[in-house]
Design an enzyme around this catalytic site. Structure first.
Site, short mmCIF file in Angstrom:
data_model
loop_
_atom_site.label_atom_id
_atom_site.label_comp_id
_atom_site.label_asym_id
_atom_site.label_seq_id
_atom_site.Cartn_x
_atom_site.Cartn_y
_atom_site.Cartn_z
N GLY A 146 -17.04 2.24 -1.19
CA GLY A 146 -17.79 3.26 -1.17
C GLY A 146 -19.12 3.76 -2.60
CE1 TYR A 198 -3.08 -2.72 0.56
CE2 TYR A 198 -3.26 -1.93 2.88
CZ TYR A 198 -3.79 -3.36 1.58
OH TYR A 198 -4.66 -4.25 1.86
CG LEU A 258 -19.14 0.23 4.23
CD1 LEU A 258 -18.17 1.95 4.15
CD2 LEU A 258 -20.35 -0.23 4.14
N GLY A 259 -18.66 -1.69 -0.53
CA GLY A 259 -18.76 -2.14 -2.04
C GLY A 259 -17.79 -1.04 -2.54
#
Length: 328
Positions: free
Chosen positions: A208, A58, A205-206
């Site tokens: 966003g 990341y 949450l997919g």
């Protein structure tokens, strides 16, 4: 709001029922404000969150450095989870499960995280060129050396999970799991429960979309990988926005936000499931934390199941290259 807790696997550690996914703080969804990210990490601890999830790829290690710096003074309050086994190259991400690489990567993560041990160390992807037994064996050696407390896997099939668990106990499996991505329920989740392994659900949450933050005309910022992800573009996005409308309508009836409903649904699936919504802003964090107090009834859960398409989201989760890295 009083944070609930659960054990990961059969031997701990005890963690908050909601964790914090930190990938967005590395700019995976566009630019991120490091000062706001630090404030969000502090607010998460203050709100009872103890599980913090990052990865050495990341931001090419920058995300680990951020967590190491921000959490150093409260290290004893945090359960640090990071991942390895993926390298960035000129051609994109590649899996690397070679034992020597995993050992070197662990030492580098320890330095960036400013700690003498990693609480939960994941193999992020399976390297098709390296037997899973060899990769997990190397991680087991890191446990024996005291550098790692427990081992996790990410995006593996039930068959691979069983092979890995036979080498060394696997505490957690991490995969995408949400109202619109339920592939884990077919084979993986039953295997996890048979072996008493916990599930950490990323992108609950997919990314966003389930919050209503993505619309038909949304233009993703530079560097936001959703701009090329199949389910967030074109006709797939148009179809998937119907799921958002269904979630929003049910949430409104319950006096909740769509994000709170999506997280409460996952929390209701079992205490062995820990969602890690990604938040780089305090406003989103506080909205997510309120999901702890939203208790869904059996009638609520039945209504949600009836309203959402059984097949889940339309379109692949990732682009073609990244999908080849997921163990099917």
């Amino acid at each position: 709001m009083s944070m609930r807790t659960t054990n990961l696997g059969t031997t701990g550690p005890v963690v908050s029922r909601l964790g914090l996914g930190c990938m967005s703080m590395a700019g995976s969804y566009g630019s991120a404000d490091p000062d706001e990210a630090r404030a969000t990490l502090a607010a998460a601890l203050d709100g009872g969150i103890t599980l913090f999830d990052t990865g050495d790829f990341y931001g090419d290690g920058a995300n680990e450095e951020l967590l190491g710096s921000a959490l150093a003074s409260r290290r004893d309050k945090a359960v640090l989870a990071t991942k390895t086994g993926v390298r960035r190259t000129a051609d994109g991400l590649v899996a690397d499960g070679r034992p020597d690489y995993l050992r070197q990567a662990c030492d580098a993560s320890l330095r960036r995280l400013r700690t003498d041990h990693i609480d939960l160390y994941y193999l992020a992807r399976i390297d098709p060129q390296v037997p899973i037994e060899d990769s997990v064996g190397a991680l087991a050696g890191l446990v024996e050396a005291g550098k790692v407390r427990r081992i996790g896997l990410s995006e593996v099939s039930a068959a691979t999970l069983r092979r890995a668990h036979a080498v060394h106990p696997i505490t957690v499996l991490q995969t995408e799991y949400s109202l619109w991505e339920r592939h884990v329920e077919d084979d993986v989740l039953p295997a996890l429960r048979e072996l008493s392994i916990s599930l950490v659900a990323y992108s609950p949450l997919g990314r966003g979309l389930l919050t209503g933050a993505v619309r038909a005309g949304t233009r993703f910022a530079s560097g936001d990988f959703r701009a090329t992800a199949p389910r967030y573009t074109g006709a797939n996005l148009t179809a998937n926005l119907g799921t958002v409308e269904a979630v929003s309508a049910i949430a409104a009836d319950l006096g909740a936000t769509p994000a709170q409903l999506a997280l409460a649904w996952l929390l209701a699936r079992g205490t062995d499931i820990v969602p890690i919504p990604g938040s780089s802003r305090r406003t989103h964090l506080h909205d997510n934390l309120a999901a702890i107090d939203l208790r869904l009834t059996p009638d609520d859960l039945a209504r949600i199941d009836a309203a959402l398409p059984p097949a889940g989201a339309r379109g692949d989760r990732y682009g073609t290259h990244s999908m080849t890295m997921i163990d099917q």
